[in-house]
Design a protein around this motif. Structure first.
Motif, mmCIF file in Angstrom:
data_model
loop_
_atom_site.group_PDB
_atom_site.id
_atom_site.type_symbol
_atom_site.label_atom_id
_atom_site.label_comp_id
_atom_site.label_asym_id
_atom_site.label_seq_id
_atom_site.Cartn_x
_atom_site.Cartn_y
_atom_site.Cartn_z
ATOM 1 N N UNK A 100 0.825 -1.206 0.000
ATOM 2 C CA UNK A 100 0.000 0.000 0.000
ATOM 3 C C UNK A 100 0.864 1.263 0.000
ATOM 4 N N UNK A 101 2.003 1.217 0.682
ATOM 5 C CA UNK A 101 2.924 2.354 0.676
ATOM 6 C C UNK A 101 3.417 2.631 -0.738
ATOM 7 N N UNK A 102 3.751 1.580 -1.465
ATOM 8 C CA UNK A 102 4.215 1.749 -2.847
ATOM 9 C C UNK A 102 3.091 2.234 -3.754
ATOM 10 N N UNK A 103 1.898 1.705 -3.562
ATOM 11 C CA UNK A 103 0.762 2.139 -4.374
ATOM 12 C C UNK A 103 0.441 3.609 -4.118
ATOM 13 N N UNK A 104 0.507 4.024 -2.858
ATOM 14 C CA UNK A 104 0.270 5.439 -2.531
ATOM 15 C C UNK A 104 1.378 6.331 -3.098
ATOM 16 N N UNK A 105 2.624 5.850 -3.039
ATOM 17 C CA UNK A 105 3.772 6.592 -3.529
ATOM 18 C C UNK A 105 3.655 6.880 -5.027
ATOM 19 N N UNK A 106 3.089 5.956 -5.781
ATOM 20 C CA UNK A 106 3.029 6.106 -7.237
ATOM 21 C C UNK A 106 1.759 6.777 -7.737
ATOM 22 N N UNK A 107 0.839 7.106 -6.846
ATOM 23 C CA UNK A 107 -0.390 7.775 -7.277
ATOM 24 C C UNK A 107 -0.090 9.196 -7.717
ATOM 25 N N UNK A 108 -0.753 9.595 -8.789
ATOM 26 C CA UNK A 108 -0.629 10.978 -9.253
ATOM 27 C C UNK A 108 -1.884 11.339 -10.024
ATOM 28 N N UNK A 109 -2.135 12.616 -10.207
ATOM 29 C CA UNK A 109 -3.316 13.021 -10.983
ATOM 30 C C UNK A 109 -3.260 12.558 -12.434
ATOM 31 N N UNK A 110 -2.052 12.274 -12.931
ATOM 32 C CA UNK A 110 -1.897 11.881 -14.326
ATOM 33 C C UNK A 110 -1.892 10.373 -14.534
ATOM 34 N N UNK A 111 -1.964 9.602 -13.437
ATOM 35 C CA UNK A 111 -1.888 8.149 -13.558
ATOM 36 C C UNK A 111 -2.780 7.508 -12.509
ATOM 37 N N UNK A 112 -3.815 6.841 -12.966
ATOM 38 C CA UNK A 112 -4.778 6.224 -12.049
ATOM 39 C C UNK A 112 -4.240 4.939 -11.425
ATOM 40 N N UNK A 113 -3.476 4.159 -12.191
ATOM 41 C CA UNK A 113 -2.976 2.878 -11.690
ATOM 42 C C UNK A 113 -1.588 2.614 -12.258
ATOM 43 N N UNK A 114 -0.864 1.745 -11.587
ATOM 44 C CA UNK A 114 0.447 1.344 -12.081
ATOM 45 C C UNK A 114 0.302 0.637 -13.421
ATOM 46 N N UNK A 115 1.322 0.760 -14.252
ATOM 47 C CA UNK A 115 1.369 0.037 -15.517
ATOM 48 C C UNK A 115 2.317 -1.136 -15.317
ATOM 49 N N UNK A 116 1.872 -2.332 -15.687
ATOM 50 C CA UNK A 116 2.706 -3.525 -15.587
ATOM 51 C C UNK A 116 3.149 -3.919 -16.981
ATOM 52 N N UNK A 117 4.425 -4.232 -17.121
ATOM 53 C CA UNK A 117 4.963 -4.645 -18.407
ATOM 54 C C UNK A 117 5.849 -5.858 -18.211
ATOM 55 N N UNK A 118 5.869 -6.745 -19.194
ATOM 56 C CA UNK A 118 6.749 -7.908 -19.104
ATOM 57 C C UNK A 118 8.021 -7.708 -19.928
ATOM 58 N N UNK A 119 8.207 -6.497 -20.470
ATOM 59 C CA UNK A 119 9.334 -6.266 -21.355
ATOM 60 C C UNK A 119 9.986 -4.916 -21.054
ATOM 61 N N UNK A 120 11.134 -4.915 -20.330
ATOM 62 C CA UNK A 120 11.781 -3.646 -20.001
ATOM 63 C C UNK A 120 12.268 -2.892 -21.231
ATOM 64 N N UNK A 121 12.593 -3.599 -22.315
ATOM 65 C CA UNK A 121 13.001 -2.901 -23.531
ATOM 66 C C UNK A 121 11.834 -2.098 -24.092
ATOM 67 N N UNK A 122 10.628 -2.654 -24.027
ATOM 68 C CA UNK A 122 9.453 -1.928 -24.492
ATOM 69 C C UNK A 122 9.166 -0.741 -23.571
ATOM 70 N N UNK A 123 9.419 -0.910 -22.283
ATOM 71 C CA UNK A 123 9.249 0.197 -21.335
ATOM 72 C C UNK A 123 10.156 1.352 -21.741
#
Length: 176
Positions: A100-123
């Motif tokens: 929950x600390x990490x989820x709160x840390x990443x909250x912003x008005x421009x991003x509703x939820x974390x984005x999960x990716x399986x490819x760091x090169x694509x990131x």
């Protein structure tokens, strides 16, 4: 009248004593060049082979140990005057953060939820260029051995008078 002057002064002083992030208290900056080189090599190995059998998700109840924080990039405030950034921090031993600390840390008005990716090169492709879909977004990708990288890239290359590329990467390990 003294109270009216004293209260704003206290608020200003309090704001300077607050850390930039709630994660700072779990980190120690590394300044020894040999240790920096070793730890950057470790991070490079983790990033070079990120495939996993299953992706780790940050849930409110999950427990995470902060391993590293790596801040890199550059900025310039006038043309041809670039300042490079390369800072490595190591997590204090035994630190544990709830998801929950990490989820709160990443909250912003421009991003509703974390984005999960399986490819760091694509990131990288989707975050590094100005106007890229992941630019200014928190992205998580899984690494081996129950580790994740929480990455944030904010860039504005080739801008007027100011250009920058800042990449913040937090590395965590899932605690069982």
């Amino acid at each position: 009248m003294k109270k009216l002057v004293f209260l704003p002064l206290c608020l200003i002083l309090w704001s300077f004593t607050q850390s930039d992030t709630p994660l700072e208290k779990y980190l120690t900056r590394i300044t020894d060049p040999d240790i920096i080189k070793r730890d950057l090599a470790t991070i490079a190995v983790w990033n070079s082979n990120p495939k996993k059998e299953k992706d780790e998700k940050i849930t409110p109840q999950s427990q995470w140990e902060l391993l590293y924080y790596y801040h890199s990039g550059w900025h310039e405030h006038s043309p041809n005057h670039r300042i490079n950034i390369s800072e490595v921090y190591v997590g204090t031993p035994g630190n544990t953060l709830v998801g929950q600390t990490l989820l709160d840390f990443t909250k912003s008005p421009h991003q509703a939820a974390l984005i999960y990716s399986d490819n760091p090169l694509m990131v990288n492709l989707l975050s590094e260029a100005r106007g890229a879909p992941y630019n200014g977004k928190w992205v998580v990708f899984s690494l081996r051995d129950n580790r994740i990288c929480l990455r944030y890239v904010h860039s504005y290359p080739n801008g007027n008078q100011s250009s920058w590329y800042h990449r913040k990467e937090y590395y965590f390990q899932l605690k069982n």
